[in-house]
Enzyme design. Structure first.
Site, short mmCIF file in Angstrom:
data_model
loop_
_atom_site.label_atom_id
_atom_site.label_comp_id
_atom_site.label_asym_id
_atom_site.label_seq_id
_atom_site.Cartn_x
_atom_site.Cartn_y
_atom_site.Cartn_z
N LYS A 110 54.86 -10.03 -6.75
CA LYS A 110 55.09 -10.35 -8.16
C LYS A 110 55.77 -11.71 -8.33
O LYS A 110 55.14 -12.74 -8.11
CB LYS A 110 55.90 -9.22 -8.80
CG LYS A 110 55.35 -7.81 -8.51
CD LYS A 110 53.91 -7.61 -8.93
CE LYS A 110 53.46 -6.17 -8.92
NZ LYS A 110 53.43 -5.49 -7.63
N TYR A 147 58.49 3.26 -10.95
CA TYR A 147 57.10 2.95 -10.65
C TYR A 147 56.37 4.20 -10.17
O TYR A 147 56.81 4.86 -9.22
CB TYR A 147 57.05 1.85 -9.60
CG TYR A 147 55.68 1.42 -9.17
CD1 TYR A 147 54.66 1.19 -10.10
CD2 TYR A 147 55.39 1.22 -7.83
CE1 TYR A 147 53.40 0.79 -9.68
CE2 TYR A 147 54.14 0.82 -7.40
CZ TYR A 147 53.15 0.61 -8.34
OH TYR A 147 51.90 0.21 -7.93
N ASP A 191 65.23 -1.10 -6.68
CA ASP A 191 64.02 -1.91 -6.83
C ASP A 191 64.34 -3.00 -7.84
O ASP A 191 64.51 -2.74 -9.03
CB ASP A 191 62.87 -1.02 -7.33
CG ASP A 191 61.55 -1.78 -7.46
OD1 ASP A 191 61.58 -3.02 -7.55
OD2 ASP A 191 60.49 -1.12 -7.52
N ARG A 229 53.47 -9.06 15.82
CA ARG A 229 53.85 -7.84 15.12
C ARG A 229 55.37 -7.71 15.03
O ARG A 229 55.92 -7.17 14.08
CB ARG A 229 53.23 -6.61 15.80
CG ARG A 229 53.61 -5.29 15.16
CD ARG A 229 52.65 -4.16 15.55
NE ARG A 229 52.32 -4.13 16.95
CZ ARG A 229 53.10 -3.64 17.92
NH1 ARG A 229 54.29 -3.13 17.63
NH2 ARG A 229 52.69 -3.64 19.18
#
Length: 375
Positions: free
Chosen positions: A196, A99, A171, A47
């Protein structure tokens, strides 16, 4: 070093065990201590860190020209981590053209938590100046924006943010470091949905933050990443790292294909408007030329006559394009965006969002031509 070479070099893991050329996948959740109880390789528990995630984070930071990177299980997890690094009562300036899920995150999660925000057209510096408050701590920008391809002058807004003691975050998912480097333009933070273009094959979910410099924010983000556990698996990191190696070639090819498609659509009688910064008709074309490099991206949108029914009819008639959500893969995708964003979205009803893949440009134009003929 050129980006194509850098993308290969920074993603290579020099394996001391078997001298493997391809990076191994490290699935272990825990790591052995030495006889003194120390961690000889610096890894404790998955983690907190993992060799595959470590390689991915360093690679993305290098490509964006940043000091440190953080990998997350999705782009939304990356955005959430940045918002979590703020305090209740802090104020964020962002845009309604970004977005839609990032806006829903602010409305549904962080506004009840105490974060304040203002939606403003970030292409207008004057409007941004009016929105600034004494507690403004972050400018959240997206350029080109999803799905209307609005541009924001990153350098100008980074200067404005810094003048009032705020951070500037961008972004950069649609442009990627192949086409745009927000940190070089003055931004403090860059975000990617690595699902993406970094992954590039529509088979992995991921997100990332890159910081221009290490400091209080990087320490806080590392703590959030570790304590909340919104991390990618070793295999996901391996897939994204592998995708990086071909990203410069893919993005440049997709950009080179998107421009003639946009130019062709602009002349079609069934098309009302085309949104693509590479077109001279785009209101911010000159900003795109000055701010972007190597092309204008593989994403474009266009409006057809007949509103949402017309858009659905065109999308349904396509044979080479796949009607699906997401973007940045090797296959060309299209979707009537209004369906997914809802009636309150500023997206026009007849808008179709296109992610140009690696198919031949003429085949994609031919497919659009036959579908538009049925509109």
């Amino acid at each position: 070093m050129n980006l194509e070479t850098l993308a290969i070099q920074v993603t290579r893991f020099h394996d001391a065990n078997a001298s493997a050329v391809t990076t191994p996948i490290y699935l272990s959740t825990t790591y052995e201590r030495d006889s003194e109880g120390n961690l000889p390789k610096g890894f404790l528990y998955a983690r907190g860190n993992n060799p595959n995630r470590d390689l991915l984070e360093k690679s993305i930071a290098v490509l964006e020209g940043g000091a440190v990177g953080f990998a997350f299980g999705s782009g939304m997890a990356a955005i959430a981590a940045l918002f979590q690094a703020l305090k209740p009562g802090d104020h964020v300036i962002t845009t309604p053209f970004a977005y839609y899920a990032a806006q829903r995150l602010l409305v549904d999660v962080f506004e009840p938590w105490g974060l304040e925000f203002t939606l403003v057209d970030t292409s207008s510096i004057e409007e941004v100046e009016k929105a600034i408050r004494p507690n403004t701590k972050l400018f959240w920008l997206e350029t080109p924006s999803n799905p209307l391809l609005h541009l924001t002058d990153v350098a100008a807004l980074a200067r404005l943010a810094h003048s009032v003691g705020a951070m500037c975050a961008v972004d950069n998912t649609w442009a990627t470091p192949v086409l745009q480097n927000p940190i070089a333009l003055g931004a403090d933070v860059v975000m990617h949905s690595t699902t993406k273009y970094f992954g590039g094959h529509s088979d992995v979910l991921g997100g990332a933050l890159v910081l221009a410099q290490e400091g209080e924010l990087s320490l806080k983000l590392r703590q959030i990443q570790n304590l909340t556990g919104g991390i990618p698996s070793p295999f996901d990191c391996w897939l994204i790292t592998r995708g990086i190696q071909t990203m410069p070639l893919r993005v440049k090819t997709q950009s080179a294909s998107a421009l003639p498609i946009a130019q062709w659509l602009e002349q079609h009688p069934a098309v009302e408007r085309v949104y693509y910064p590479g077109l001279e008709s785009h209101a911010q074309h000159e900003l795109a030329v000055s701010q972007m490099k190597n092309g204008f991206g593989g994403m474009l949108s266009f409006e057809v006559k007949g509103g949402l029914p017309g858009a659905k009819k065109v999308a349904g008639a396509l044979k080479v394009f796949t009607q699906a959500t997401s973007l940045g893969g090797v296959e060309s995708l299209i979707e009537p965006r209004k369906i997914y964003e809802g009636p309150d979205s500023p997206t026009p009803d007849g808008l179709l969002r296109v992610s140009v893949g690696l198919e031949h440009t003429q085949d994609l134009i031919n497919d659009l031509e036959q579908a538009l003929a049925q509109a």
